[in-house]
Design an enzyme around this catalytic site. Structure first.
Site, PDB file in Angstrom:
ATOM      1  N   HIS A 123      70.231  45.035  80.366  1.00 19.14           N
ATOM      2  CA  HIS A 123      71.235  44.127  80.761  1.00 19.14           C
ATOM      3  C   HIS A 123      70.740  42.848  81.655  1.00 19.14           C
ATOM      4  CE1 HIS A 123      75.103  42.858  83.056  1.00 19.14           C
ATOM      5  NE2 HIS A 123      75.458  42.988  81.991  1.00 19.14           N
ATOM      6  N   ASP A 193      69.998  52.802  84.796  1.00 22.26           N
ATOM      7  CA  ASP A 193      71.425  52.143  84.828  1.00 22.26           C
ATOM      8  C   ASP A 193      72.580  53.030  84.078  1.00 22.26           C
ATOM      9  OD1 ASP A 193      73.635  50.613  85.096  1.00 22.26           O
ATOM     10  OD2 ASP A 193      72.700  48.813  84.530  1.00 22.26           O
ATOM     11  N   HIS A 196      77.436  52.132  81.681  1.00 25.26           N
ATOM     12  CA  HIS A 196      78.332  52.551  80.532  1.00 25.26           C
ATOM     13  C   HIS A 196      78.232  54.214  80.460  1.00 25.26           C
ATOM     14  CE1 HIS A 196      79.131  48.537  79.309  1.00 25.26           C
ATOM     15  NE2 HIS A 196      77.850  48.342  79.887  1.00 25.26           N
TER      16      HIS A 196
HETATM   17  C1  LIG Z   1      74.315  47.834  81.874  1.00 19.49           C
HETATM   18  C2  LIG Z   1      75.032  47.135  82.808  1.00 19.49           C
HETATM   19  N1  LIG Z   1      74.587  47.076  84.196  1.00 19.49           N
HETATM   20  C3  LIG Z   1      75.280  46.462  85.096  1.00 19.49           C
HETATM   21  C4  LIG Z   1      76.314  45.385  84.874  1.00 19.49           C
HETATM   22  C5  LIG Z   1      76.894  44.952  85.746  1.00 19.49           C
HETATM   23  O1  LIG Z   1      77.974  45.486  86.286  1.00 19.49           O
HETATM   24  P1  LIG Z   1      79.260  44.843  87.017  1.00 19.49           P
HETATM   25  O2  LIG Z   1      80.226  44.316  85.796  1.00 19.49           O
HETATM   26  O3  LIG Z   1      79.777  45.553  88.015  1.00 19.49           O
HETATM   27  O4  LIG Z   1      78.811  43.498  87.719  1.00 19.49           O
HETATM   28  C6  LIG Z   1      76.883  45.790  83.457  1.00 19.49           C
HETATM   29  C7  LIG Z   1      78.161  45.138  82.919  1.00 19.49           C
HETATM   30  O5  LIG Z   1      78.903  44.241  83.533  1.00 19.49           O
HETATM   31  C8  LIG Z   1      76.016  46.431  82.477  1.00 19.49           C
HETATM   32  O6  LIG Z   1      76.330  46.539  81.129  1.00 19.49           O
END
Ligand SMILES: Cc1ncc(COP(=O)(O)O)c(C=O)c1O
Length: 373
Positions: A123, A193, A196
């Site tokens: 991401h 991370d 999802h």
């Molecule tokens: C893999 C991943 N990490 C982090 C984020 C960021 O999270 P947030 O929307 O809470 O900023 C997202 C999507 O938004 C994501 O798909």
């Protein structure tokens, strides 16, 4: 103002390339079936109950300052304790968003002289964190463990392997057990991370690491997707929390998340943990839809698992036209285009949630199936 005239040309270019996103977008039509959000357990759409609101009465709306400057509230600490226990790690630190968590964690942990081995589909927030860290970044092909092993041969002060639990645009997962072994052998740090996958997989929704018995060195979870609230956390050993508290700039130099929101989020975490029936229903929907779309001749990548079902179409115009035709059939499905995904892989990203009924899924599968060439 004239100095900004270049934006006219740049915006025209976005339109020409089929990459324009409309900043005047209004909320989605509620009569359409939502197949686009990350609200996997259909919790984000649920109003906060009267009981929860009453239980939260008296909690401050605003923290008033950064956590380091007396912004800490008991609600933050209670949420962090619950999150750490959920993912079976000793401690957790709350961030305002997943973007802030990833940028803050990667830039605080890695630095010049370090090596970050990063999956090609990671991401944007992980990529930005790696860039800010000024470490050497080696991007490995998606889910290629052998490439990770080779990349880890490069000498460095410290080495990191950064992956996601469930990839947001492809709906597939890396081999977490193999990556844990490889990183252990190399003395490298494993960062996962689970934006999802938290809430969707694993015992009580604790995620894919928990499901597979993998203990990452750095766990990142977000609270705005399956948990249905907002924010994110980084979990691991207490020293990790202490380091991020001191050095993660997106944490240090930012007002603490709303204590009221932290309290409501804790309530949502407990609901998420207890949502086994929703998880089973969601994964059942996903299995059915994936099988039907493949059966209809659509290109759903082989290793897709879970609620994100990508349908690869190729060029952005085709994805946009497909999304528009589905809208006419009552379905809200987003077309995903570069730069979110690589050139030539524009797609529909069908994202399921647990509020979808079997009849709605049937109708969606039929409408999507009619897109097959
Ligand atoms: C893999 C991943 N990490 C982090 C984020 C960021 O999270 P947030 O929307 O809470 O900023 C997202 C999507 O938004 C994501 O798909």
């Amino acid at each position: 103002v004239a100095a900004l005239d270049f934006l006219d040309d740049e915006l025209a270019r976005l339109r020409r390339d089929g990459l324009w996103r409309d900043p005047d977008a209004t909320p989605p039509d509620p009569t359409l079936l939502d197949l686009t959000s990350n609200d996997y357990l259909a919790l984000a759409r649920e109003p906060v109950s009267r009981e929860t609101l009453l239980a939260c009465s008296g909690i401050r709306a605003g923290a008033g300052a950064s956590r380091l400057l007396d912004g800490t509230d008991r609600a933050h600490l209670a949420l962090e304790a619950a999150l750490a226990a959920w993912v079976r790690l000793p401690s957790a630190l709350l961030f305002s968003t997943g973007y802030a968590a990833n940028v803050g964690a990667m830039s605080a942990l890695a630095g010049p002289g370090d090596l970050v081995v990063s999956d090609a589909l990671n991401h944007a927030s992980l990529i930005d964190g790696c860039r800010l860290s000024r470490a050497t970044v080696r991007v490995t092909p998606h889910r290629d463990v052998d490439a990770v092993v080779r990349a880890l041969d490069e000498p460095a002060r410290r080495r990191f392997v950064v992956v996601e639990g469930l990839y947001s645009m492809d709906g597939d997962s890396p081999d977490l057990r193999a990556l844990r072994e490889v990183t252990q052998r190399a003395g490298a740090i494993l960062v996962v991370d689970e934006a999802h996958s938290l809430g969707v997989f694993g015992p009580r929704g604790a995620g894919l690491c928990a499901e597979q018995g993998v203990v990452p060195d750095v766990f990142i979870g977000t609270l705005g997707k399956a948990v249905g609230a907002a924010g994110a956390f980084v979990a691991g050993r207490p020293e990790l929390r202490a380091w991020l508290w001191n050095r993660a700039r997106s944490f240090v130099f930012s007002t603490a998340p709303s204590p009221l929101l932290a309290a409501v989020t804790l309530d949502r975490v407990l609901t998420t943990q207890a949502a086994d029936a929703r998880r089973a229903h969601l994964l059942g929907l996903a299995g059915t839809l994936t099988a039907r779309l493949r059966g209809a001749g659509l290109n759903v990548p082989a290793d897709t698992r879970g609620p994100i079902v990508p349908v690869l179409l190729g060029d952005p115009e085709r994805a946009l036209a497909a999304s528009a035709s589905l809208r006419r059939a009552g379905l809200h499905v987003r077309a995903i285009r570069p730069p979110t995904v690589p050139e030539g892989t524009s797609r529909l990203r069908v994202s399921l949630h647990a509020g979808i009924t079997a009849a709605q899924l049937d109708a969606a599968a039929a409408a999507l199936g009619s897109l097959a060439p």
